[in-house]
Design an enzyme around this catalytic site. Structure first.
Site, mmCIF file in Angstrom:
data_model
loop_
_atom_site.group_PDB
_atom_site.id
_atom_site.type_symbol
_atom_site.label_atom_id
_atom_site.label_comp_id
_atom_site.label_asym_id
_atom_site.label_seq_id
_atom_site.Cartn_x
_atom_site.Cartn_y
_atom_site.Cartn_z
ATOM 1 N N ARG A 194 0.810 -1.220 0.000
ATOM 2 C CA ARG A 194 0.000 0.000 0.000
ATOM 3 C C ARG A 194 0.841 1.267 0.000
ATOM 4 N NH1 ARG A 194 -2.799 -0.835 5.464
ATOM 5 N NH2 ARG A 194 -0.662 -1.487 5.826
ATOM 6 N N GLN A 251 6.853 24.064 17.940
ATOM 7 C CA GLN A 251 6.466 24.490 16.597
ATOM 8 C C GLN A 251 6.843 23.414 15.594
ATOM 9 O OE1 GLN A 251 7.245 29.278 16.790
ATOM 10 N NE2 GLN A 251 8.013 28.195 15.054
ATOM 11 N N ASN A 283 7.221 23.440 11.402
ATOM 12 C CA ASN A 283 7.191 24.292 10.223
ATOM 13 C C ASN A 283 7.560 23.493 8.981
ATOM 14 O OD1 ASN A 283 6.648 26.739 11.667
ATOM 15 N ND2 ASN A 283 8.775 26.722 12.328
ATOM 16 N N ARG A 309 19.818 28.769 2.453
ATOM 17 C CA ARG A 309 19.073 29.414 3.540
ATOM 18 C C ARG A 309 19.857 29.204 4.822
ATOM 19 N NH1 ARG A 309 12.611 28.584 3.001
ATOM 20 N NH2 ARG A 309 12.367 29.515 0.952
ATOM 21 N N HIS A 355 20.905 30.219 10.672
ATOM 22 C CA HIS A 355 20.025 30.797 11.679
ATOM 23 C C HIS A 355 20.179 30.121 13.038
ATOM 24 C CE1 HIS A 355 17.421 31.315 7.867
ATOM 25 N NE2 HIS A 355 18.220 32.360 7.991
ATOM 26 N N TYR A 400 10.558 21.190 9.850
ATOM 27 C CA TYR A 400 11.366 21.569 11.015
ATOM 28 C C TYR A 400 10.535 21.385 12.276
ATOM 29 C CZ TYR A 400 14.443 24.395 7.967
ATOM 30 O OH TYR A 400 15.301 24.847 6.996
#
Length: 187
Positions: A27, A50, A52, A63, A66, A136
């Site tokens: 499946r 969180q 994301n 990117r 951070h 994330y």
């Protein structure tokens, strides 16, 4: 050891490459992306604050890098669900023996791996294919007052991006190059 996850240590203390065990049949498949109890064995502390999703359209896009400063420092679990990326974490913990060293790993929709990034690390990635999707998981909610970043093209970081860097945001590209007196963040 978890029934759903295994982890490989990296040369940077507390940073793990997490492999998911996928169950499949005629499946399709099931792959658990996050389990607080299972990931605690590899350093996840606290709850999932969180979740994301990002989409990156163009191959070569970078990117990052951070991070969040205390008191909003966060643990991240980064997973690539479409395409391929080079995922990079830089140790910015004050007094760490691996201060400013980085670790890079390819994450893809095919390899069922994630990067578990502890507090005190900057994070970024480069899309190795067009149309990348990522999930994330964050242990802390985003706090603009605690946001920080490093320039992903800073020679002091020594990151060898495999493709020419494109689509670097003005914000990410405007981070100053590190000075000799950069001390990182409190761990």
């Amino acid at each position: 050891m978890s029934a759903r996850f295994t982890a490989r240590e990296t040369p940077l203390e507390g940073l793990f490459v997490v492999s998911r065990k996928t169950m499949s049949d005629e499946r399709g498949f099931l792959s658990r992306l996050f389990c607080e109890a299972d990931l605690a064995a590899f350093g996840w502390q606290g709850h999932l604050a969180q979740l994301n999703e990002t989409g990156t359209l163009r191959k070569g896009t970078v990117r990052g890098m951070h991070f969040q400063r205390p008191p909003h420092a966060e643990i991240k679990l980064v997973t690539c669900t479409r395409g391929r990326i080079l995922d990079v974490a830089v140790d910015i913990r004050q007094h760490s023996p691996t201060f400013l060293r980085h670790f890079a790993v390819e994450l893809s929709e095919d390899n069922a791996c994630s990067l578990l990034i502890p507090k005190g690390f900057a994070h970024g990635f480069q899309a190795l294919t067009d149309d990348v999707r990522m999930i994330y998981a964050h242990s802390e909610p985003y706090a603009a007052s605690s946001e920080g970043g490093l320039n992903p093209e800073d020679p002091a970081l020594g990151i060898d991006w495999p493709l020419p860097v494109v689509n670097l945001s003005p914000r990410d590209g405007s981070h100053a190059l590190l000075s000799q007196d950069y001390r990182g963040v409190a761990a």
